[in-house]
Write an enzyme that holds these catalytic residues in place. Structure first.
Site, mmCIF file in Angstrom:
data_model
loop_
_atom_site.group_PDB
_atom_site.id
_atom_site.type_symbol
_atom_site.label_atom_id
_atom_site.label_comp_id
_atom_site.label_asym_id
_atom_site.label_seq_id
_atom_site.Cartn_x
_atom_site.Cartn_y
_atom_site.Cartn_z
ATOM 1 N N ASP A 113 -11.475 -14.558 -6.091
ATOM 2 C CA ASP A 113 -11.031 -15.927 -6.364
ATOM 3 C C ASP A 113 -10.115 -16.408 -5.243
ATOM 4 O OD1 ASP A 113 -10.425 -18.333 -7.533
ATOM 5 O OD2 ASP A 113 -9.015 -17.496 -8.983
ATOM 6 N N ASP B 140 -14.303 -10.019 27.504
ATOM 7 C CA ASP B 140 -13.178 -9.391 28.191
ATOM 8 C C ASP B 140 -13.259 -9.597 29.688
ATOM 9 O OD1 ASP B 140 -11.007 -7.851 28.869
ATOM 10 O OD2 ASP B 140 -12.065 -5.951 28.672
#
Length: 362
Positions: free
Chosen positions: A87, A241
């Site tokens: 939830d 990278d």
């Protein structure tokens, strides 16, 4: 104009300077004067990979129970597994007393306080505890409720909320209780206090199906790598990278790639793959599909230029590929897109919003 495409799924492996001034500052990037040997580039990249390979996100399956989604959570030591309603509209974790016994956990602690929560669909009340909670193999300390009463939650074992902690209602004194995501983040087990959710409808006509996914610490996407039209990888995570020279794939993916190129072989001296001269003219494009956008490298872009081979310690007349292997990899990261990929695209590193953008260079 360059269109920057946000890609939220890639880790940023780059060192950033202090905050930039208000005006736009441009600095040139220079290639080093000293030519690095091919074997040195490969060794350097593998050493860097050893520091980058710690995964900072993880995913767990979500169970579609027709009217709600459930995730499996372990409570206590040893862990007592429970399926809790997932939830994002509340921020408390509670479990039915029939499904968790604190006396069977060596790490449980009774806080001596009661809780009472009202939901639009029901209510629950009981005692407050702290204990070890395990999600996806990651363990942290969590405060939660053990419900002796619950109405409107028939057939469920409890609920775990991932909303803002100021929605917390589990304590009588009104303090905000950190959610599991908060605790995973504060304990350094995920890199950002973020979850990603993927749901699917039930397709088999039943009432329950494991067909969703919750990712902690970021978001997840199915990326892919193709050679020509042949898929060689359905990667899940990767790194962009600037500090890596090569384009590195997991060992399984790099093997799958070079199976499509007759005679391609690993050269142990350089750590790179070689391509027979008879196959060079037959090579196909390699495409990385990331976040739904295709980024393609032509053969000339993923091969070491012939006029650089000898200067970089390779055998003159041999064709080498910039695409190498990460080796065996258990982190879930399937590729690193280093300099030899980034030379062909414009990249943006947004640390404020934890995202990387890639676009075609002007």
């Amino acid at each position: 104009m360059v269109k920057v495409l946000p890609i939220l799924l890639l880790s940023i492996a780059c060192t950033f300077a202090a905050p930039a001034p208000k005006q736009l500052v441009k600095l040139p990037l220079k290639a080093p004067h000293k030519r690095v040997a091919l074997h040195e580039a490969h060794s350097k990249d593998l050493a860097r990979w050893a520091h980058l390979s710690a995964d900072s996100t993880f995913s767990i399956p979500a169970i579609n129970a027709d009217v709600s989604y459930l995730i499996t959570v372990g409570l206590g030591t040893p862990a007592q597994d429970v399926d809790l309603i997932f939830d994002t509209g509340s921020s408390d974790l509670w479990v039915q007393s029939a499904n968790y016994d604190p006396s069977q956990s060596s790490t449980s602690s009774d806080l001596g306080e009661t809780f009472s929560i009202e939901y639009g669909s029901g209510s629950t009340s009981g005692e407050e505890y702290t204990d070890q909670v395990t999600i996806g193999g990651f363990t942290f300390t969590q405060e939660f409720g053990v419900a002796s009463e619950a109405s409107g939650f028939d057939g469920t074992q409890g609920l775990v909320g991932f909303g803002p902690d100021d929605l917390s209602a589990i304590t009588s004194n009104g303090e905000n209780i950190p959610t599991p995501t908060d605790n995973l983040y504060s304990s350094g087990q995920i890199s950002s206090d973020v979850i990603g959710v993927y749901f699917q409808p039930i397709t088999d006509g039943g009432s329950q199906e494991t067909n969703g996914e919750v990712t902690f610490g970021g978001v997840d996407s199915t990326n892919s790598i193709t050679y020509g039209t042949t898929k060689v990888s359905s990667a899940t995570h990767g790194i962009v990278d600037t500090g890596t020279t090569l384009i590195l794939l997991s060992s399984n993916d790099v093997t799958a790639l070079y199976k499509n190129i007759q005679g391609a072989a690993l050269d142990n001296n350089t750590g790179l793959y070689t391509i027979p001269s008879s196959q060079v003219s037959k090579l196909k494009n390699i495409t990385f599909t990331i976040g739904g956008t295709a980024f393609t490298l032509t053969p000339s872009q993923y091969l070491v230029p012939a006029n650089q081979v000898a200067n970089m310690g390779g055998n003159s007349g041999t064709t080498y590929s910039w695409i190498g292997s990460l080796g065996d990899n258990e982190s879930g990261l399937a590729f690193i897109l280093g300099q030899k990929f980034l030379e062909n695209y414009y990249s943006v590193y947004d640390t404020t919003n934890n995202r990387v953008g890639l676009a075609t260079a002007a």
